[in-house]
Scaffold this motif. Sequence first.
Motif: not given
Length: 202
Positions: A178-202
Amino acid sequence: MTPAHDTAATAAPAPPPARLSARDGAFMIARGAAGAAFGLATVFWPRVQLASAAQLAIGVRTAALVTLGYLLVAGILLFLQSVRQRGTVRLVLQCEAIIVLPAAVFLLLAQQPGQLRAAVCIWALLHGLLELWMYRVRRAEPMAADFLISAGLHVLLAVIVGFGTQMAALSVFGFAGAAVLIVSVLFIVGGATRRMRARKEA
């Protein structure tokens, strides 16, 4: 020249704002995917062990080996993520990868629920403290709170499992998932957002 001008001239320039990394985002998504697979396994795996859902159970060895599989994948991803990092961020990622090794030994040797509890508790506590260190190092970055939330959830897992002296393997397995699943959802969303923002900054 006035003192005010002297102060302005000698003042250090403001540091540039922290930038997000698309590569970090990709590894966060990969780690999130591995964690989501583990979290879902903790839900569905026990249900295929027995014909009756009312008799849900899982053996210590099964729980230990499934948990070990997740930790090894996560450790490899953490080490790969550290390769192009520098300074303290690289050190923290490598430490997070290294603490998987003693946890793996304990999980391989686990024969009793107490041994499984100890392995999960120690790993979760150390990982949580390292995630808190990561937050302190990267707190100037956008979305740094992801690491703080991850730290809190892992420490909470360590506390629950550590004080759950009557826990069977299924309970330890379930709380970890349960703990790992919650963190994983957070990381998937956060990772996707980071990739999108990094590409915009580039």
